[in-house]
Design a protein around this motif. Structure first.
Motif, PDB file in Angstrom:
ATOM      1  N   PRO A  78       0.813  -1.228   0.000  1.00  0.00           N
ATOM      2  CA  PRO A  78       0.000   0.000   0.000  1.00  0.00           C
ATOM      3  C   PRO A  78       0.841   1.270   0.000  1.00  0.00           C
ATOM      4  O   PRO A  78       0.410   2.291  -0.537  1.00  0.00           O
ATOM      5  N   TYR A  79       2.036   1.215   0.571  1.00  0.00           N
ATOM      6  CA  TYR A  79       2.907   2.397   0.585  1.00  0.00           C
ATOM      7  C   TYR A  79       3.463   2.675  -0.810  1.00  0.00           C
ATOM      8  O   TYR A  79       3.428   3.807  -1.285  1.00  0.00           O
ATOM      9  N   THR A  80       3.973   1.647  -1.457  1.00  0.00           N
ATOM     10  CA  THR A  80       4.686   1.860  -2.720  1.00  0.00           C
ATOM     11  C   THR A  80       3.776   1.892  -3.936  1.00  0.00           C
ATOM     12  O   THR A  80       4.083   2.569  -4.924  1.00  0.00           O
ATOM     13  N   ASP A  81       2.675   1.137  -3.914  1.00  0.00           N
ATOM     14  CA  ASP A  81       1.848   0.963  -5.109  1.00  0.00           C
ATOM     15  C   ASP A  81       0.620   1.864  -5.144  1.00  0.00           C
ATOM     16  O   ASP A  81      -0.262   1.668  -5.991  1.00  0.00           O
ATOM     17  N   ALA A  82       0.555   2.860  -4.258  1.00  0.00           N
ATOM     18  CA  ALA A  82      -0.604   3.763  -4.259  1.00  0.00           C
ATOM     19  C   ALA A  82      -0.783   4.436  -5.610  1.00  0.00           C
ATOM     20  O   ALA A  82      -1.904   4.755  -6.016  1.00  0.00           O
ATOM     21  N   VAL A  83       0.311   4.651  -6.337  1.00  0.00           N
ATOM     22  CA  VAL A  83       0.242   5.300  -7.649  1.00  0.00           C
ATOM     23  C   VAL A  83      -0.663   4.541  -8.609  1.00  0.00           C
ATOM     24  O   VAL A  83      -1.262   5.134  -9.516  1.00  0.00           O
ATOM     25  N   LEU A  84      -0.785   3.241  -8.428  1.00  0.00           N
ATOM     26  CA  LEU A  84      -1.599   2.428  -9.336  1.00  0.00           C
ATOM     27  C   LEU A  84      -3.095   2.680  -9.144  1.00  0.00           C
ATOM     28  O   LEU A  84      -3.900   2.246  -9.970  1.00  0.00           O
ATOM     29  N   LYS A  85      -3.443   3.405  -8.081  1.00  0.00           N
ATOM     30  CA  LYS A  85      -4.853   3.685  -7.805  1.00  0.00           C
ATOM     31  C   LYS A  85      -5.264   5.107  -8.159  1.00  0.00           C
ATOM     32  O   LYS A  85      -6.433   5.465  -8.009  1.00  0.00           O
ATOM     33  N   VAL A  86      -4.316   5.927  -8.601  1.00  0.00           N
ATOM     34  CA  VAL A  86      -4.643   7.345  -8.813  1.00  0.00           C
ATOM     35  C   VAL A  86      -4.534   7.794 -10.272  1.00  0.00           C
ATOM     36  O   VAL A  86      -4.774   8.948 -10.584  1.00  0.00           O
ATOM     37  N   ASN A  87      -4.142   6.883 -11.137  1.00  0.00           N
ATOM     38  CA  ASN A  87      -4.224   7.119 -12.585  1.00  0.00           C
ATOM     39  C   ASN A  87      -3.494   8.348 -13.118  1.00  0.00           C
ATOM     40  O   ASN A  87      -4.111   9.301 -13.597  1.00  0.00           O
ATOM     41  N   PRO A  88      -2.150   8.366 -13.044  1.00  0.00           N
ATOM     42  CA  PRO A  88      -1.432   9.372 -13.833  1.00  0.00           C
ATOM     43  C   PRO A  88      -1.720   9.134 -15.300  1.00  0.00           C
ATOM     44  O   PRO A  88      -2.242   8.070 -15.674  1.00  0.00           O
TER      45      PRO A  88
END
Length: 247
Positions: free
Chosen positions: A101-111
């Motif tokens: 959850p710390y490192t992969d949060a980016v996968l949930k916010v859609n750059p």
């Protein structure tokens, strides 16, 4: 033999090839803290969102102290700092629990992929240049960013990808550029760096003896003033810029 001919193109990632909206910082913070709360709950450790947000802010301040010297912290180091700020034991088990959850949060916010980014990198590759990435990571490490790049069809275009949490140094530190060129087998005089940031990308490349192209579409206008070899409005102007630098 022409020893000055360009043979390598290095790229920045954020705001050069991918970008995000103005809600990104808040969205990724929320995704990270909510994910950590659930991961710790599964281990029987109950923490409130207020405490998590405080730990996120405090750990960020501690990381900034490192980053201000262009030194980066690896994933384990960041997880330990976060858990200590949360007053939770940074045991190997607890660190493992919150890593995803710390490192992969980016996968949930859609750059999002910058228009023309894939085409620009492909053009450089088709011309025969060696292609490398040099990216600062913040809290989102190279392991996660390679997933993002793969989803966008970018990852396989690169011969080398260097992320600051893995290198131990951040742009504009000379060392991260040096490591990248050593890995790809090129020299500063034969390489051009492409990025949006006046200090991180332009100054960093100059310190290494590389040429630079600054991409302005997503650039901040108040990030210092260092003159690149060429400005381009957006990444679609890269092929023409490199042609000019070759002359």
């Amino acid at each position: 033999m022409d020893t000055s001919r360009i043979d390598t193109i290095t790229f920045d990632l954020w705001n050069t090839l991918i970008s995000h909206d103005e809600l990104y910082d808040e969205s990724i913070r929320r995704a990270r803290t909510e994910g950590i709360m659930e991961a710790l709950k599964d281990k029987g450790i109950i923490v409130g969102m207020e405490d998590l947000e405080r730990a996120h802010e405090l750990s960020g301040q501690k990381l900034l102290e490192k980053w201000s010297d262009d030194i980066d912290v690896d994933v384990d180091g960041q997880l330990e700092i976060f858990l200590r700020c949360l007053n939770v034991d940074p045991s190997p088990d607890n660190m493992m629990a919150i890593e995803s959850p710390y490192t992969d949060a980016v996968l949930k916010v859609n750059p999002y992929l910058v228009d023309g980014a894939v085409e620009a990198v492909c053009d450089m590759k088709e011309r025969g240049y060696r292609i490398a990435l040099i990216s600062n990571t913040g809290r989102t490490p190279g392991k996660a960013m390679r997933k993002v790049m793969k989803n966008f069809g970018l990852l396989d275009l690169f011969d080398v990808t260097v992320f600051s949490n893995e290198a131990g140094y951040q742009k504009p530190h000379k060392k991260i550029f040096e490591m990248t060129l050593e890995m790809i087998g090129s020299l500063p005089s034969k390489a051009v760096h492409i990025g949006d940031h006046s200090v991180l990308d332009v100054l960093g490349a100059r310190r290494m003896g590389m040429k630079s192209v600054r991409v302005m579409k997503h650039a901040k206008k108040d990030d210092g003033y260092h003159e690149p070899d060429i400005y381009i409005d957006d990444i679609t102007g890269l092929p023409e810029a490199i042609t000019k630098l070759e002359k």
